[in-house]
Design a protein around this motif. Sequence first.
Motif, short mmCIF file in Angstrom:
data_model
loop_
_atom_site.label_atom_id
_atom_site.label_comp_id
_atom_site.label_asym_id
_atom_site.label_seq_id
_atom_site.Cartn_x
_atom_site.Cartn_y
_atom_site.Cartn_z
N ALA A 98 0.83 -1.26 -0.13
CA ALA A 98 -0.10 -0.08 0.05
C ALA A 98 0.75 1.26 -0.04
CB ALA A 98 -0.96 -0.04 1.04
N GLU A 148 -12.96 6.01 1.31
CA GLU A 148 -12.76 4.57 1.16
C GLU A 148 -13.78 3.89 2.27
OE1 GLU A 148 -11.01 2.54 -0.57
OE2 GLU A 148 -10.42 4.47 -1.60
N ARG A 152 -14.99 1.23 -0.66
CA ARG A 152 -14.65 -0.22 -0.10
C ARG A 152 -15.26 -0.59 1.11
NH1 ARG A 152 -12.26 1.20 -5.02
NH2 ARG A 152 -11.52 2.92 -3.82
N SER A 169 -15.46 -4.85 -8.77
CA SER A 169 -14.32 -3.69 -8.84
C SER A 169 -14.95 -2.77 -10.06
CB SER A 169 -13.00 -4.56 -8.97
OG SER A 169 -12.73 -5.25 -7.99
N PHE A 210 -7.32 -2.47 -5.53
CA PHE A 210 -7.87 -1.88 -3.99
C PHE A 210 -8.92 -3.11 -3.69
CE2 PHE A 210 -6.27 2.38 -5.06
CZ PHE A 210 -6.76 3.20 -3.94
N THR A 211 -9.71 -3.56 -4.46
CA THR A 211 -10.43 -4.77 -4.17
C THR A 211 -9.48 -6.01 -3.75
OG1 THR A 211 -12.40 -4.21 -5.60
CG2 THR A 211 -12.13 -6.68 -5.05
N TYR A 214 -8.24 -5.20 -0.09
CA TYR A 214 -9.44 -5.18 0.71
C TYR A 214 -9.90 -6.73 1.12
CZ TYR A 214 -13.97 -4.84 2.80
OH TYR A 214 -15.13 -4.79 3.62
N THR A 224 -6.84 0.20 2.65
CA THR A 224 -7.14 0.90 1.19
C THR A 224 -7.13 2.36 1.64
OG1 THR A 224 -9.54 1.12 1.97
CG2 THR A 224 -8.73 -1.03 0.82
N HIS A 228 -4.80 4.43 -0.98
CA HIS A 228 -5.51 5.81 -1.71
C HIS A 228 -4.43 6.88 -1.41
CE1 HIS A 228 -9.52 7.37 -3.01
NE2 HIS A 228 -8.40 8.10 -3.32
#
Length: 288
Positions: A98, A148, A152, A169, A210-211, A214, A224, A228
Amino acid sequence: MAFRIRRHISTYPVTTFFVVAYLLSWTAWVPLVFSDWWATWAPLVLANDLQTMLFIMVGGFGPLVAAALVTWAIGDSLREWAGQLLRWRVPIRYWVFALLFPAIAVIVASAIHIVVFDGQFDPPSTSVLLLYPVLFLQVFLVGGGNEELGWRGFALPRLQESYSALASSLLIGVGWFAWHLPLFLVSGSSQAGDPVYYYALAVIALSVVFTWVYNETGGSVLATMVLHASVNTSGILYLVGGGTALQTALPNGLLAIVFFVAALVVVAVYGSERLADIDTPERSPGGQ
């Protein structure tokens, strides 16, 4: 009447979330699109860039507030929803990813620009590097990370109840991109001047990444948020002209392609159904 509204929201929670998020955010942003006209009638509201940025930041909380409102309206647990922020006990490799993946993507795009397209190597200054942690923290709190709990934390787990992780997604990616559209017309926003088509490709591709984060972290919205913040901050590390270069077509396109390739790798390695090696995170019980 209130019962019927709640029942409708419970039937279409994700659709309601998107509608409310757009309504809240665009209410803050649309006046900025017409800032010249607006300033004539309300000069104290949009008198300078600082106030414009304030409106942009306020609008950025639309997804978070929308998710909270819909969660409450359908009877789900606000504590469970917000508790995704506290899921920090995840393998260290996801924190490393990340934090570093966006910067690596920017450097790779820069290298392609230099080697293939004869870009002039222009490394970031020491002052820019020292500023990076400050910008990262700002973005984490109010410049993207705050979204987020909506994208998400709310929409993704509900979509994954009915669709594959990849389809979920892509749906979120399209909605996430379209949510930004007014900002392309607002002078002073980070989207102003960006090629819209490359931005769309980048956001939709990133939605897949991102998915993966997560799902692999068991539903850590905190992870996430870090990703971000890293994405939104790392542009200043671009090695051919800095962050401003990403508002032109070639650098923007190269970075979008790098993100797209990363999304393809995630799908190829983990499969489209879950985009993870573990089961998709289950949300708390409540309204459907």
